[in-house]
Design a protein around this motif. Structure first.
Motif, short mmCIF file in Angstrom:
data_model
loop_
_atom_site.label_atom_id
_atom_site.label_comp_id
_atom_site.label_asym_id
_atom_site.label_seq_id
_atom_site.Cartn_x
_atom_site.Cartn_y
_atom_site.Cartn_z
N GLN A 1 87.49 4.39 40.51
CA GLN A 1 88.88 4.68 40.15
C GLN A 1 89.75 3.77 40.10
O GLN A 1 90.62 3.88 39.29
CB GLN A 1 89.24 5.62 41.30
CG GLN A 1 90.86 6.37 41.07
CD GLN A 1 90.95 7.29 42.27
OE1 GLN A 1 89.82 7.76 42.93
NE2 GLN A 1 92.23 7.61 42.70
N TRP A 2 89.87 2.76 40.79
CA TRP A 2 90.45 1.67 40.76
C TRP A 2 90.35 1.02 39.33
O TRP A 2 91.37 0.56 38.68
CB TRP A 2 90.17 0.37 41.98
CG TRP A 2 90.41 0.71 43.28
CD1 TRP A 2 89.72 0.88 44.41
CD2 TRP A 2 91.81 0.67 44.08
NE1 TRP A 2 90.32 1.14 45.40
CE2 TRP A 2 91.40 1.12 45.31
CE3 TRP A 2 93.25 0.57 43.45
CZ2 TRP A 2 92.63 1.18 46.25
CZ3 TRP A 2 94.00 0.89 44.33
CH2 TRP A 2 93.81 0.94 45.72
N LEU B 1 83.79 3.45 48.31
CA LEU B 1 85.16 3.38 48.81
C LEU B 1 85.56 2.18 49.19
O LEU B 1 84.99 1.29 50.03
CB LEU B 1 85.33 4.48 50.09
CG LEU B 1 85.40 6.00 49.62
CD1 LEU B 1 85.41 6.76 50.85
CD2 LEU B 1 86.41 6.17 48.57
N THR C 1 92.10 4.37 50.38
CA THR C 1 90.79 4.09 49.83
C THR C 1 90.43 4.88 48.74
O THR C 1 90.86 6.27 48.79
CB THR C 1 89.70 4.43 51.00
OG1 THR C 1 89.47 5.70 51.22
CG2 THR C 1 89.88 3.67 52.27
N LYS C 2 89.77 4.20 47.77
CA LYS C 2 89.29 5.02 46.35
C LYS C 2 88.12 4.53 46.00
O LYS C 2 87.90 3.17 46.48
CB LYS C 2 90.44 4.69 45.39
CG LYS C 2 91.78 5.21 45.55
CD LYS C 2 93.05 4.77 44.44
CE LYS C 2 94.42 4.87 44.94
NZ LYS C 2 95.10 4.49 43.64
#
Length: 414
Positions: A272-273, A294, A267-268
């Motif tokens: 960030q993705w 997230l 998970t991010k």
């Protein structure tokens, strides 16, 4: 528990109808099954089933050995049915014409049940579109007539099914529901697995999540739309639904993206993705809170077709039916009730391997120490990620999609 006069009358009608129904389906006796059912009486009594209800519901009851998922002595094991969620490619499961047809009817129902849906959303925090989408996917908004006798299904599964203990409980609770007058014996129809009602609950789920939302004194998920939809919302809440959170964001993955990251454990934050090269499939302005949300990566066709960043609510819907395609269907159908656009990226014309071939692939990956989940013939998130890990190790194109060529490579690997 004391019954009101109205409920007591309903019980009497249900029991009388049950006797007639049992007589109409009487067949040649199956001594083992008859003995098994009779021996359940002490457990049923302990659960609150009356003797009159027990006798009426079980009168003339015979097993259905044509059901899937049974273990029959002296016969080949009957496997689980070929559920569309696990044997169809996404393009077939999420047919555009079907989605649009259901969305159009959902918009009509949204207006018809507007006060009820608004009240459900206020109480449970689950959008009207989501509960409508579950209803639409499960029983075509009640237009699909469930084909099985639920009591017979659960009794058979309790006797010779692969999950005997679970269905022993479900069978007893089904009798309890009938005895309480919520539904008659004849009206308790189900899927092959015993799920019943407009939004498809097992009896144990009925008792865990059922809601009397129309205020008539009983939980009726078979005829009352308010009860059925509120119960679906309550189930989602009980499984962790977060109000105000989307189920997923469609994104375009960069060419360098690692499809083996597409597992729930990775998970991010959405931000960030995005910094890693993912882009929203359609331009949208995200709030600061959304960018910190997230999410997990989902690529249902590996590197082909649409990609999604899935939130906690995605996995809550998945507990309703443990299939990525099911959640995509429900989530997308819910979205289409307010936004007519299909997915931004079309599905690819990928070919789905047979269940037995996916099982062989899973066994091969397990032998190589890469896969540690169930051998079930379903190419879900963990199978696709393990496949991608093998492709990396073998120097193959990493696409995280099961194909005959990769299967042959895995089988030949040492």
């Amino acid at each position: 528990m004391r019954l009101t006069h109205a409920v007591a009358l309903a019980v009497g009608v249900a029991v009388a109808a049950s006797v007639a129904f049992g007589a109409s389906v009487a067949r040649a006796a199956d001594p083992g099954f008859t003995r098994f059912v009779a021996e359940l009486w002490p457990e049923a009594r302990e659960a609150g089933v009356s003797r009159a209800t027990f006798d009426a519901v079980t009168a003339g009851l015979e097993p259905d050995y044509k059901l899937p998922d049974l273990i029959l002595p002296g016969r080949p094991k009957t496997g689980a049915p070929r559920q569309a969620e696990f044997v169809q490619v996404p393009a077939d499961y999420l047919k555009e014409a079907r989605i649009e047809s259901l969305a159009a009817h959902g918009r009509t129902l949204m207006q018809r049940y507007r006060p009820t849906l608004d009240a459900i959303e206020r109480k449970f925090g689950v959008p009207a579109t989501v509960v409508l989408a579950i209803w639409g996917r499960e029983t075509d908004y009640g237009r699909y007539k469930l084909p099985y006798d639920a009591v017979r299904v659960m009794a058979t599964q309790a006797y010779v099914g692969r999950r005997k203990d679970q269905y022993r409980t479900e069978f007893i609770l089904a009798m309890k529901i009938i005895g309480e007058g919520a539904v008659t014996r004849q009206e308790m129809r189900s899927s092959w697995a015993g799920a019943t009602g407009l939004t498809q609950f097992l009896p144990s789920e009925y008792y865990k999540h059922g809601v009397d939302f129309d205020g008539d004194g009983r939980v009726d998920i078979w005829h009352s739309v308010p009860d059925a939809l509120a119960s679906a919302a309550q189930q989602l809440v009980n499984k962790g639904w977060q109000s105000g959170l989307r189920w997923a964001y469609e994104v375009k993955a960069p060419t360098r993206a690692d499809c083996t990251e597409g597992v729930p454990e990775v998970t991010k934050p959405i931000g960030q993705w995005l910094r890693e090269g993912f882009a929203l499939a359609r331009p949208d302005r995200l709030s600061a809170a959304e960018r910190e949300q997230l999410t997990s990566l989902l690529q249902p066709e590996g590197i082909y077709g649409p990609a999604f960043l899935t939130t906690k609510n995605y996995f809550v819907i998945k507990e309703y039916n443990f299939s990525d395609l099911y959640v995509l269907f429900v989530g997308h159908l819910a979205d289409r009730m307010t936004d007519p656009r299909p997915f931004a990226t079309p599905w690819s014309a990928t070919k789905q391997l047979r269940t037995t071939d996916v099982e062989a692939m899973q066994r091969g990956l397990e032998r190589l120490g890469i896969y540690r989940d169930k051998i079930d013939g379903k190419a879900g998130m963990l199978t696709r990620a393990a496949l991608g890990a093998y492709q990396k190790r073998a120097g193959l194109q990493v696409d995280c999609w099961p194909s005959e060529a990769v299967l042959r490579s895995i089988q030949a690997a040492r």
